[in-house]
Design a protein around this motif. Structure first.
Motif, PDB file in Angstrom:
ATOM      1  N   ASP A 189     -58.393  86.267  97.610  1.00 33.56           N
ATOM      2  CA  ASP A 189     -59.012  85.001  97.143  1.00 33.56           C
ATOM      3  C   ASP A 189     -59.908  84.642  95.993  1.00 33.56           C
ATOM      4  OD1 ASP A 189     -61.265  86.393  97.795  1.00 33.56           O
ATOM      5  OD2 ASP A 189     -61.663  85.159  99.553  1.00 33.56           O
ATOM      6  N   ASN A 190     -60.078  85.786  95.275  1.00 36.11           N
ATOM      7  CA  ASN A 190     -60.803  85.922  93.930  1.00 36.11           C
ATOM      8  C   ASN A 190     -59.833  85.852  92.781  1.00 36.11           C
ATOM      9  OD1 ASN A 190     -60.012  88.546  94.372  1.00 36.11           O
ATOM     10  ND2 ASN A 190     -62.046  89.334  93.699  1.00 36.11           N
ATOM     11  N   VAL A 191     -58.837  85.515  92.820  1.00 37.37           N
ATOM     12  CA  VAL A 191     -57.871  85.307  91.670  1.00 37.37           C
ATOM     13  C   VAL A 191     -57.280  83.865  91.709  1.00 37.37           C
ATOM     14  CG1 VAL A 191     -56.016  86.581  92.758  1.00 37.37           C
ATOM     15  CG2 VAL A 191     -55.999  86.509  90.234  1.00 37.37           C
ATOM     16  N   VAL A 192     -57.109  83.447  90.294  1.00 41.29           N
ATOM     17  CA  VAL A 192     -56.428  82.055  90.234  1.00 41.29           C
ATOM     18  C   VAL A 192     -55.094  82.465  89.692  1.00 41.29           C
ATOM     19  CG1 VAL A 192     -56.269  80.149  88.810  1.00 41.29           C
ATOM     20  CG2 VAL A 192     -58.438  80.760  89.846  1.00 41.29           C
ATOM     21  N   LEU A 193     -53.911  82.058  90.199  1.00 44.00           N
ATOM     22  CA  LEU A 193     -52.659  82.474  89.648  1.00 44.00           C
ATOM     23  C   LEU A 193     -51.892  81.138  89.348  1.00 44.00           C
ATOM     24  CD1 LEU A 193     -51.864  84.481  92.473  1.00 44.00           C
ATOM     25  CD2 LEU A 193     -52.915  85.494  90.530  1.00 44.00           C
ATOM     26  N   SER A 194     -51.390  81.081  88.238  1.00 44.22           N
ATOM     27  CA  SER A 194     -50.491  80.088  87.639  1.00 44.22           C
ATOM     28  C   SER A 194     -48.955  80.659  87.022  1.00 44.22           C
ATOM     29  CB  SER A 194     -51.080  79.113  86.850  1.00 44.22           C
ATOM     30  OG  SER A 194     -51.387  79.572  85.425  1.00 44.22           O
ATOM     31  N   PRO A 195     -47.980  80.047  86.907  1.00 44.70           N
ATOM     32  CA  PRO A 195     -46.646  80.494  86.739  1.00 44.70           C
ATOM     33  C   PRO A 195     -46.388  80.418  84.987  1.00 44.70           C
ATOM     34  CG  PRO A 195     -46.349  78.389  87.583  1.00 44.70           C
ATOM     35  CD  PRO A 195     -47.894  78.693  87.673  1.00 44.70           C
ATOM     36  N   HIS A 196     -47.230  80.940  84.170  1.00 45.53           N
ATOM     37  CA  HIS A 196     -46.994  81.093  82.842  1.00 45.53           C
ATOM     38  C   HIS A 196     -46.742  79.587  82.350  1.00 45.53           C
ATOM     39  CE1 HIS A 196     -45.181  83.905  79.560  1.00 45.53           C
ATOM     40  NE2 HIS A 196     -45.725  83.004  79.013  1.00 45.53           N
ATOM     41  N   ILE A 197     -47.715  78.863  82.225  1.00 45.08           N
ATOM     42  CA  ILE A 197     -47.648  77.309  82.047  1.00 45.08           C
ATOM     43  C   ILE A 197     -48.789  76.819  80.762  1.00 45.08           C
ATOM     44  CG2 ILE A 197     -46.353  76.625  84.138  1.00 45.08           C
ATOM     45  CD1 ILE A 197     -48.948  75.508  85.198  1.00 45.08           C
ATOM     46  N   ALA A 198     -49.185  77.843  80.326  1.00 41.01           N
ATOM     47  CA  ALA A 198     -50.345  77.547  79.338  1.00 41.01           C
ATOM     48  C   ALA A 198     -50.120  76.453  78.457  1.00 41.01           C
ATOM     49  CB  ALA A 198     -50.964  78.774  78.891  1.00 41.01           C
ATOM     50  N   SER A 199     -48.745  76.479  77.938  1.00 41.31           N
ATOM     51  CA  SER A 199     -48.447  75.687  76.801  1.00 41.31           C
ATOM     52  C   SER A 199     -47.739  74.347  77.340  1.00 41.31           C
ATOM     53  CB  SER A 199     -47.352  76.178  75.818  1.00 41.31           C
ATOM     54  OG  SER A 199     -46.247  76.707  76.298  1.00 41.31           O
TER      55      SER A 199
END
Length: 329
Positions: free
Chosen positions: A280-290
């Protein structure tokens, strides 16, 4: 069929931008996102004069063995660890990327991740969606202040510099480590100070990774490096999976030897280390920074510019603006 050179685009993108190729090329575009096997890629490349590909299209000696017409591989991304530049160069095939046009959107997203981790936004949202409410409890969902904390940046290229510029608004001192220090004028513009890697790891309250993946940088952040970080520190990776040893990171987060993390990239994408999914102490996202409309359109346009230039068209005729292996010219 025509006698025009052929271009294959490996993924759906912006038709109006790709249409710029049509006066000069026979263009084929995939209608759906998919991952091609090495043999499928080899078959596709064999019939093409140019290709526009994405990061999941891994192109090396085997894939280009029969691509005798191929002149350029235009990558839709600033990173190019999916391309074997040595193999492409040996075959006389140019490679290009889409550097610079995504700097600002990636820097914005980096700060979204950093702030999300600091204030525990992902975990709080999941809690709320599950029907809970702690908003009225004074000590519920306590996060970490950002203002005045030290921002560390590992990899101070254009994206790293764009991230550093945004730290001014948060009153954050910036320290960085790079292969070599930046010119003094650039350091002043970024309000950044060069330190060695050990000082960076020990001094950063928020450590952002913004360096390319290579044999040298693989697992640049692993168990020994994580052990040097403050237990109150947070790690943000918007660079490439593989720069971080995800298993070691998950263990550090689980044991609270590191306060938090925010990750847009992972080892073995699209797979995510299962231990990270339980924390619960990590934010995850699917390689979408751009992933903004303007930026992805600009990336497509730059890939098109690179192809056009390789065949003598457009303002960069004869010299693709983002060529990675200029020796082939």
């Amino acid at each position: 069929m025509t006698d025009k050179p052929r271009v294959w685009v490996s993924r759906p993108t912006f038709p109006g931008v790709i249409a710029r190729l049509e006066p000069h090329f026979e263009v084929s575009v995939e209608e759906a996102e998919r991952k091609f096997s090495p043999s499928e890629l080899a078959d596709k490349l064999a019939a093409q004069d140019a290709v526009i590909v994405g990061l999941k299209d891994r192109i090396g000696a085997a894939e280009i063995a029969g691509a005798h017409r191929l002149r350029i591989v235009a990558n839709l991304g600033v990173g190019y660890d999916n391309l074997d530049l040595d193999a492409l160069g040996a075959a006389g095939i140019a490679a290009s990327n889409t550097a610079d046009v995504l700097n600002e959107s990636v820097a914005d997203y980096t700060w979204a991740l950093l702030l999300g981790a600091a204030r525990r936004m992902s975990a709080a949202e999941r809690w709320l969606r599950a029907g809970h409410w702690h908003g009225s409890e004074f000590k519920a969902w306590l996060g970490t202040d950002v203002r005045g904390r030290t921002l560390g940046i590992l990899g101070m290229g254009r994206i790293g510099q764009a991230i550093a510029h945004r730290a001014v608004g948060f009153g954050m001192p910036v320290i960085y480590h790079n292969r070599s220090p930046l010119p003094e004028a650039v350091e002043r513009a970024c309000n950044a100070r060069y330190v060695d890697k050990q000082q960076l790891l020990g001094g950063a309250d928020f450590l952002v990774l913004a360096l390319p993946l290579s044999a040298r940088t693989r697992h640049a952040i692993a168990a020994p490096e994580l052990a040097l970080m403050k237990p109150t520190a947070m790690l943000v990776n918007i660079a490439r999976g593989g720069i971080v040893d995800d298993a070691a990171l998950a263990a550090a987060l689980r044991d609270r030897r590191l306060a938090g993390a925010a990750l847009d990239v992972f080892e073995g994408e699209p797979k995510v280390h299962p231990a990270l999914l339980t924390l619960d102490n990590v934010v995850l996202s699917p390689h979408i920074a751009s992933a903004t409309t303007d930026t992805r359109r600009a990336m497509t346009s730059l890939a098109v510019d690179n192809v056009l230039a390789m065949f003598g068209y457009g303002p960069h005729a004869g010299r693709p603006p983002n060529i990675l292996n200029p020796n082939v010219l």
